[in-house]
Design an enzyme around this catalytic site. Structure first.
Site, PDB file in Angstrom:
ATOM      1  N   CYS A  62      -5.798   8.324   9.700  1.00  0.00           N
ATOM      2  CA  CYS A  62      -5.370   7.966  10.711  1.00  0.00           C
ATOM      3  C   CYS A  62      -5.559   9.269  11.917  1.00  0.00           C
ATOM      4  O   CYS A  62      -5.133  10.394  12.018  1.00  0.00           O
ATOM      5  CB  CYS A  62      -4.817   7.064  11.298  1.00  0.00           C
ATOM      6  SG  CYS A  62      -4.532   5.157  10.093  1.00  0.00           S
TER       7      CYS A  62
ATOM      8  N   LYS B  34       0.516  -1.012   0.793  1.00  0.00           N
ATOM      9  CA  LYS B  34      -0.296   0.260   0.041  1.00  0.00           C
ATOM     10  C   LYS B  34       1.235   1.298   0.387  1.00  0.00           C
ATOM     11  O   LYS B  34       0.681   1.827  -0.721  1.00  0.00           O
ATOM     12  CB  LYS B  34      -0.798   0.046   1.036  1.00  0.00           C
ATOM     13  CG  LYS B  34      -1.669   1.313   1.952  1.00  0.00           C
ATOM     14  CD  LYS B  34      -2.818   1.540   2.559  1.00  0.00           C
ATOM     15  CE  LYS B  34      -1.798   2.080   4.127  1.00  0.00           C
ATOM     16  NZ  LYS B  34      -1.710   3.252   3.932  1.00  0.00           N
ATOM     17  N   ASN B  35       1.847   0.845   0.763  1.00  0.00           N
ATOM     18  CA  ASN B  35       2.688   2.620   1.229  1.00  0.00           C
ATOM     19  C   ASN B  35       3.998   2.696  -0.069  1.00  0.00           C
ATOM     20  O   ASN B  35       4.172   3.950  -0.193  1.00  0.00           O
ATOM     21  CB  ASN B  35       4.058   2.330   2.187  1.00  0.00           C
ATOM     22  CG  ASN B  35       2.367   2.597   3.208  1.00  0.00           C
ATOM     23  OD1 ASN B  35       0.803   3.392   3.619  1.00  0.00           O
ATOM     24  ND2 ASN B  35       3.165   2.833   4.900  1.00  0.00           N
TER      25      ASN B  35
ATOM     26  N   ARG C 129      -9.237  -0.466   4.584  1.00  0.00           N
ATOM     27  CA  ARG C 129      -7.533   0.679   3.647  1.00  0.00           C
ATOM     28  C   ARG C 129      -6.638   0.023   3.313  1.00  0.00           C
ATOM     29  O   ARG C 129      -6.040   0.839   2.838  1.00  0.00           O
ATOM     30  CB  ARG C 129      -7.694   1.547   4.439  1.00  0.00           C
ATOM     31  CG  ARG C 129      -8.660   2.660   4.883  1.00  0.00           C
ATOM     32  CD  ARG C 129      -8.388   3.853   5.947  1.00  0.00           C
ATOM     33  NE  ARG C 129      -7.193   4.557   5.570  1.00  0.00           N
ATOM     34  CZ  ARG C 129      -6.484   5.379   6.500  1.00  0.00           C
ATOM     35  NH1 ARG C 129      -6.285   4.795   7.543  1.00  0.00           N
ATOM     36  NH2 ARG C 129      -5.191   4.976   5.736  1.00  0.00           N
TER      37      ARG C 129
ATOM     38  N   ASP D 292       4.230   1.167  12.379  1.00  0.00           N
ATOM     39  CA  ASP D 292       2.806   0.623  11.017  1.00  0.00           C
ATOM     40  C   ASP D 292       2.766  -0.931  11.661  1.00  0.00           C
ATOM     41  O   ASP D 292       2.394  -1.745  11.470  1.00  0.00           O
ATOM     42  CB  ASP D 292       2.990   0.378   9.871  1.00  0.00           C
ATOM     43  CG  ASP D 292       3.071   1.447   9.338  1.00  0.00           C
ATOM     44  OD1 ASP D 292       2.528   2.484  10.235  1.00  0.00           O
ATOM     45  OD2 ASP D 292       2.811   2.049   8.439  1.00  0.00           O
TER      46      ASP D 292
ATOM     47  N   ARG E 167       0.424  14.747  12.563  1.00  0.00           N
ATOM     48  CA  ARG E 167       0.740  14.397  11.883  1.00  0.00           C
ATOM     49  C   ARG E 167       0.409  15.450  10.806  1.00  0.00           C
ATOM     50  O   ARG E 167       0.089  16.173   9.726  1.00  0.00           O
ATOM     51  CB  ARG E 167      -0.324  14.080  11.322  1.00  0.00           C
ATOM     52  CG  ARG E 167      -0.361  11.960  11.842  1.00  0.00           C
ATOM     53  CD  ARG E 167      -0.911  10.728  11.150  1.00  0.00           C
ATOM     54  NE  ARG E 167       0.919  10.377  10.206  1.00  0.00           N
ATOM     55  CZ  ARG E 167      -0.367   9.070   9.857  1.00  0.00           C
ATOM     56  NH1 ARG E 167      -1.342   8.562   9.821  1.00  0.00           N
ATOM     57  NH2 ARG E 167       0.091   9.009   8.877  1.00  0.00           N
TER      58      ARG E 167
HETATM   59  C1  UD1 Z   1       4.040   7.463   6.288  1.00  0.00           C
HETATM   60  C2  UD1 Z   1       3.242   5.561   6.355  1.00  0.00           C
HETATM   61  C3  UD1 Z   1       2.815   5.164   7.861  1.00  0.00           C
HETATM   62  C4  UD1 Z   1       3.665   5.094   8.691  1.00  0.00           C
HETATM   63  C5  UD1 Z   1       4.874   6.174   8.295  1.00  0.00           C
HETATM   64  C6  UD1 Z   1       5.831   6.417   9.422  1.00  0.00           C
HETATM   65  C7  UD1 Z   1       2.630   5.858   3.875  1.00  0.00           C
HETATM   66  C8  UD1 Z   1       0.869   6.288   2.822  1.00  0.00           C
HETATM   67  N1  UD1 Z   1       2.236   6.066   5.146  1.00  0.00           N
HETATM   68  O1  UD1 Z   1       2.650   8.240   6.234  1.00  0.00           O
HETATM   69  O2  UD1 Z   1       2.263   3.774   7.362  1.00  0.00           O
HETATM   70  O3  UD1 Z   1       3.003   4.296  10.001  1.00  0.00           O
HETATM   71  O4  UD1 Z   1       5.153   6.935   7.075  1.00  0.00           O
HETATM   72  O5  UD1 Z   1       6.173   5.268   9.074  1.00  0.00           O
HETATM   73  O6  UD1 Z   1       3.862   6.199   3.306  1.00  0.00           O
HETATM   74  N2  UD1 Z   1       6.166  14.862  10.151  1.00  0.00           N
HETATM   75  C9  UD1 Z   1       6.521  16.623  10.461  1.00  0.00           C
HETATM   76  N3  UD1 Z   1       6.400  17.365   9.857  1.00  0.00           N
HETATM   77  C10 UD1 Z   1       5.721  17.374   8.291  1.00  0.00           C
HETATM   78  C11 UD1 Z   1       5.585  15.386   8.179  1.00  0.00           C
HETATM   79  C12 UD1 Z   1       6.085  14.264   9.267  1.00  0.00           C
HETATM   80  O7  UD1 Z   1       6.335  17.065  11.455  1.00  0.00           O
HETATM   81  O8  UD1 Z   1       5.247  17.831   7.619  1.00  0.00           O
HETATM   82  C13 UD1 Z   1       6.396  14.028  11.481  1.00  0.00           C
HETATM   83  C14 UD1 Z   1       4.849  13.466  11.729  1.00  0.00           C
HETATM   84  O9  UD1 Z   1       4.719  13.892  12.611  1.00  0.00           O
HETATM   85  C15 UD1 Z   1       5.456  12.340  12.134  1.00  0.00           C
HETATM   86  C16 UD1 Z   1       7.132  12.146  11.652  1.00  0.00           C
HETATM   87  O10 UD1 Z   1       7.361  12.960  10.692  1.00  0.00           O
HETATM   88  O11 UD1 Z   1       5.697  12.347  13.836  1.00  0.00           O
HETATM   89  C17 UD1 Z   1       7.139  10.729  10.860  1.00  0.00           C
HETATM   90  O12 UD1 Z   1       6.244  10.736   9.669  1.00  0.00           O
HETATM   91  P1  UD1 Z   1       5.318  10.731   8.341  1.00  0.00           P
HETATM   92  O13 UD1 Z   1       7.304   9.835   8.225  1.00  0.00           O
HETATM   93  O14 UD1 Z   1       5.703  11.759   7.115  1.00  0.00           O
HETATM   94  O15 UD1 Z   1       4.429   9.741   8.222  1.00  0.00           O
HETATM   95  P2  UD1 Z   1       3.553   9.828   6.761  1.00  0.00           P
HETATM   96  O16 UD1 Z   1       4.377  10.022   5.585  1.00  0.00           O
HETATM   97  O17 UD1 Z   1       2.273  10.178   7.019  1.00  0.00           O
END
Ligand code: UD1
Length: 421
Positions: free
Chosen positions: A113, A18-19, A395, A303, A118
């Protein structure tokens, strides 16, 4: 509805990730040409992304089990609406490609979620460093780059998977070279890099924490097979370990599972592996509880922590699971306590002392991976468990009840639950 207590035994085939599929589908916006994608999983999040692409004007073909073909030549819209984005946070991944290709994008602030705030500040800052102007208007990120994006050097101060992916896709069509530092190294990011290279992108540093992207004026289409889903595979392996069973999973190599396999071995699982299969056998034994601290790749994936908490609930000994990536990601532990689990939650840590079995109970899923962990808890509980709000699980897991039934589990979907949307 699950009747627990049956060891899972049998063979499964891994679904596509998925990711990896979500950013790769978003990346098809970077070209006019057709992109044919194999092993796209049949999941709610994938349907949402396909709906989003089609609402932008892309043409999509999907056979029953066959590849998905996306042609973005006819894209005329550049707005990802609230109704779609609110159901899936990964919709924000169209921001970088739309901006790079059309010089404009409007994306509703993401939902998804319920696991913490986030933010997307790093996606925005990386794109701004490439020359984009981004404002927030009426709940939307409104982005423009009338003169196109340009190469830059940008360091992420937190490792972000989605932020890295958005920046990577944008940089592939930017003018000049971009150096991205402290990028996410998750295998799904690498899968996106490989797809972008299939499209003609020039990217150095693959798999490291610094990526250099030499922007191109256009990219081509191509054919690509999405990597297997390491989180889906990990979930079934943990389910087998928790139920003292034995499973073989085909279509995946253990190299992408990394630390998940190490932790299962630590729990006492006998694991054998080949080029495209993994076998786990508990030889009827009870797992040992294992300590976990989540971290960006190659650390332990956030995850997978909920599923290990479910296993720890019936394992021998006491262990702690500490979540360092997201807030509010221990919610499943409260539900497991309703099934009799001995879990003490303090801040970002859940300390679990294993019992011989949990007790079946009605519980409620709060997010995607929490629902998977409650299914595992149901599989190791005496009597019947009812898991509500299972739309979360659809999902990210393809036909979970069918796959578990094929391993001997007593699990069925009640229409009433699946109708709760
Ligand atoms: C992706 C995965 C999700 C997984 C996560 C961490 C997908 C579709 N989803 O989510 O399943 O749990 O990686 O491995 O691939 N953050 C910031 N600022 C930003 C972006 C992120 O502070 O602009 C923080 C987030 O709040 C969190 C951390 O960075 O604490 C990691 O988040 P991130 O790696 O971005 O997760 P996703 O890409 O949303």
């Amino acid at each position: 509805m699950i009747r627990g207590g049956i060891p899972l035994c049998g063979t499964l085939t891994a679904a596509g990730s998925k990711n990896a599929a979500l950013p790769i589908l978003a990346a098809t916006l970077l070209t006019d040409a057709a992109c044919q994608l194999h092993r796209v999983p049949s999941l709610r999040d994938v349907s949402t992304m396909l709906m989003l692409l089609s609402s932008l004007g892309a043409r999509i073909q999907r056979g029953e089990q066959g590849p998905v073909t996306v042609v973005s030549e006819s894209v005329t819209q550049h707005r990802a609406p609230y109704d779609l984005v609110k159901t899936m946070r990964a919709s924000v991944l169209v921001l970088g490609p739309l901006l790079a290709r059309y010089g404009q994008a409007e994306v509703s602030f993401p939902g998804g979620c319920a696991i913490g705030s986030r933010p997307v500040d790093l996606h925005i800052r990386a794109l701004e460093a490439m020359g984009a102007h981004i404002e927030i208007q009426g709940g939307y990120l409104v982005a423009a780059a009338p003169n196109g994006l340009h190469g830059t050097e940008f360091e992420f101060d937190t490792v972000t998977v989605g932020g890295t992916e958005n920046a990577l896709m944008a940089a592939s069509l930017a003018q000049g070279s971009t150096v991205l530092k402290n990028v996410a190294r998750e295998p799904e990011v690498t899968d996106l890099v490989c797809f972008l290279m299939t499209m003609g992108a020039e990217i150095e540093g693959v798999g490291s924490d610094t990526l250099t992207i030499h922007g191109k004026s256009s990219l081509r289409g191509g054919t690509y097979a999405i990597m297997p889903d390491r989180i889906e595979v990990g979930t079934y392996l943990v389910a087998a370990a928790a139920t003292r069973g034995s499973v073989r999973i085909e279509g995946v190599s253990s190299s992408v599972l990394g630390v998940i396999i190490d932790k299962l071995r630590e729990a006492g699982a006998d694991i054998r592996e080949g080029d495209d299969w993994i076998e786990l056998d508990m030889k009827g034994g009870r797992p040992r509880a294992v300590d976990i601290v989540t971290a960006p790749y190659p650390g332990f994936p956030t995850d997978m922590q909920a599923q290990f908490t479910a296993m720890n609930a019936v394992a021998e000994g006491t262990a702690t699971v500490r979540e360092t990536i997201f807030e509010n990601r221990l919610m499943q532990a409260h539900e497991m306590k309703r099934m009799g689990a001995d879990i003490v939650i303090e801040g970002d840590t859940a300390q679990t002392t294993g019992l011989l079995a949990l007790q079946g109970a009605p519980v409620m899923a709060s997010d995607l991976r929490a629902s998977a962990s409650l299914v595992i808890a149901g599989l190791v509980a005496a009597g019947e468990s009812r898991i509500d709000r299972i739309y979360h699980i659809d999902r990210g897991y393809e036909d979970i009840e069918g796959k578990l039934q094929s391993l001997g589990a007593d699990i069925r979907r009640e229409n009433r639950s699946s109708m709760v949307q």
